[in-house]
Design an enzyme around this catalytic site. Structure first.
Site, PDB file in Angstrom:
ATOM      1  N   LYS A 140      -4.963   2.358  -3.081  1.00 31.09           N
ATOM      2  CA  LYS A 140      -4.113   1.846  -2.003  1.00 31.09           C
ATOM      3  C   LYS A 140      -4.924   1.565  -0.732  1.00 31.09           C
ATOM      4  CE  LYS A 140      -0.144   1.624  -4.086  1.00 31.09           C
ATOM      5  NZ  LYS A 140       0.501   0.327  -4.320  1.00 31.09           N
ATOM      6  N   SER A 193       0.883  -1.165   0.000  1.00 34.88           N
ATOM      7  CA  SER A 193       0.000   0.000   0.000  1.00 34.88           C
ATOM      8  C   SER A 193       0.917   1.210   0.000  1.00 34.88           C
ATOM      9  CB  SER A 193      -0.918  -0.050   1.220  1.00 34.88           C
ATOM     10  OG  SER A 193      -1.763   1.071   1.249  1.00 34.88           O
ATOM     11  N   TYR A 202      -4.970   7.505  -6.746  1.00 38.71           N
ATOM     12  CA  TYR A 202      -3.951   6.640  -6.148  1.00 38.71           C
ATOM     13  C   TYR A 202      -4.350   6.182  -4.740  1.00 38.71           C
ATOM     14  CZ  TYR A 202       0.686   5.195  -4.503  1.00 38.71           C
ATOM     15  OH  TYR A 202       1.743   4.488  -3.976  1.00 38.71           O
TER      16      TYR A 202
END
Ligand SMILES: NC(=O)C1=CN([C@@H]2O[C@H](COP(=O)(O)OP(=O)(O)OC[C@H]3O[C@@H](n4cnc5c(N)ncnc54)[C@H](OP(=O)(O)O)[C@@H]3O)[C@@H](O)[C@H]2O)C=CC1
Ligand SMILES: CCCCCCCCCCCCCCCC(=O)[C@@H](N)CO
Length: 373
Positions: A231, A213, A227
């Site tokens: 994650k 992550s 993004y």
């Protein structure tokens, strides 16, 4: 629960991590007993019983057929020889996407990574095998690759889901396709390989699965709408999976690195909004070596959380939610520190808001001077 895997077979979906995997952890020389004689009664112990370092965590691999027996195993039975061979090291497979129409396969980088890993071999029985595949597109392809790898080197002991990418920008500036792309590489690109190894891991009652992550997967930040969400998704996957596979002695690790000096980071910086850069600068940049070392250590110990530095520690404690704990100490530390870290986080959040406001003011000023000029 240190990973008691003599000669684990590690699959890494990205040369970034394999290139920087540490040598024997904290153990300058091969650990005593490493690749020792395989006997009728048992295999050599690659992971020393004293809880010391695994001798070959950097990626040596289980030797493929045709490499002959480990020298010291010559006197063992064929079963013991086989065990000896199977336990000689760690496997690493680096997957690269080969779809030419979409991305240029950078075989040179892959080969360079392979060479660098091989430099750390402690004996010539360790093998680094690289197979290219796009981990995010077609599950059957990924499954095939895992099958091939398992046929050559035996079952996978550790899978490191490292392939991933970051694209930043303001929400309205990001292409809609970017959201799909990041979700497919960062999230599905971790689901597919894990799905492909899990059955064998459960059957063998052995395994480690590592997910990459990011600190931006613990806190949503300006510029990371695409993004951060991909994650965060990793975290949900990892928590649910850990609950399922714990009874099978399989441990999941989620790593939350800060900015790390990699080619992907350099690429990201080319288009990163100023706000994102300034906010990210709150935490210092790590080297890939530091991050890789920490991840491998945590994975071997079966830690669910893998973070680095004091900000990493604070963020993980603050955002632990209902994540599994590895030790009572970890749980108690979270209980005691959470309020304090929440307090601190309010200051951080205020400073982020200030950064964003200042950037806005500066931009407006520039726009005005541009217009009047
Ligand atoms: N660097 C950083 O600051 C941080 C990175 N991370 C995470 O760490 C991981 C590694 O990042 P980093 O090393 O910086 O990134 P890089 O871009 O340097 O490397 C990513 C690697 O993943 C491979 N890859 C990308 N997409 C696919 C795909 N679909 N199938 C197979 N392989 C693929 C790339 O292959 P190719 O070369 O062929 O493109 C490349 O080798 C990522 O998950 C990232 O999100 C987390 C926190 C911070
Ligand atoms: C008590 C609370 C402490 C809070 C500290 C908060 C610090 C937030 C900084 C976040 C940095 C984000 C880095 C993202 C890295 C990344 O994933 C990309 N580089 C990928 O390429």
């Amino acid at each position: 629960k240190p990973l008691a895997l003599p000669g684990a077979h590690v699959v890494v979906s990205d040369p970034w991590l394999c290139r920087h995997l540490p040598g024997p952890l904290g153990c300058p020389e091969p650990a005593p007993g490493w690749a020792g004689p395989a006997t009728e009664t048992g295999p050599p112990s690659a992971f020393p019983p004293n809880g010391g370092s695994p001798a070959a965590v950097h990626t040596g691999t289980v030797p493929a057929e045709g490499l002959g027996d480990p020298p010291s195993a010559a006197s063992g039975s064929s079963r013991a020889r086989k065990a000896g061979r199977a336990l000689q090291g760690l496997g690493s497979r680096c997957w690269r996407q080969v779809k030419r129409e979409q991305r240029r396969p950078r075989t040179d980088r892959l080969l360079q990574a392979k060479k660098e890993i091989e430099k750390h071999s402690i004996n010539d029985k360790q093998v680094v095998l690289c197979i290219s595949v796009d981990v995010s597109q077609d599950y059957s392809q990924v499954e095939n690759v895992i099958k091939q790898a398992q046929e050559k080197l035996g079952p996978v002991d550790m899978l490191v889901n490292c392939a991933g990418m970051s694209i930043s920008g303001k929400f309205e500036d990001l292409e809609v396709s970017t959201f799909e792309r990041l979700m497919s590489i960062n999230y599905l690109g971790s689901v597919y390989p894990s799905r492909a190894v899990i059955t064998t891991m459960k059957e063998r009652r052995v395994g480690r699965i590592v997910f990459l992550s990011s600190q931006a997967g613990q806190v949503g930040l300006f510029g990371f709408t695409a993004y951060s969400s991909s994650k965060f998704a990793i975290r949900g996957l990892a928590e649910a999976l850990q609950m399922e596979v714990k009874p099978y002695n399989i441990y999941v690790t989620v790593a939350y690195p800060p900015d790390t000096d990699t080619p992907g980071f350099a690429e990201e910086n080319k288009t990163k909004p100023l706000e994102t850069r300034l906010i990210s600068e709150t935490t210092s940049i790590c080297t890939p070596e530091q991050v890789a070392r920490q991840i491998v250590r945590d994975a071997i110990h079966g830690n669910f959380n893998s973070s680095i530095g004091s900000d990493g520690y604070m963020l993980s404690s603050l955002t632990c939610g209902m994540a599994p704990v590895t030790s009572i100490t970890e749980g108690l530390q979270q209980v005691v520190t959470m309020g304090l870290f929440r307090m601190l986080s309010l200051f951080y959040l205020r400073s982020f808001d200030t950064i964003i406001r200042r950037c806005m003011v500066e931009r407006t000023k520039h726009e005005i001077t541009d217009k009047t000029a």
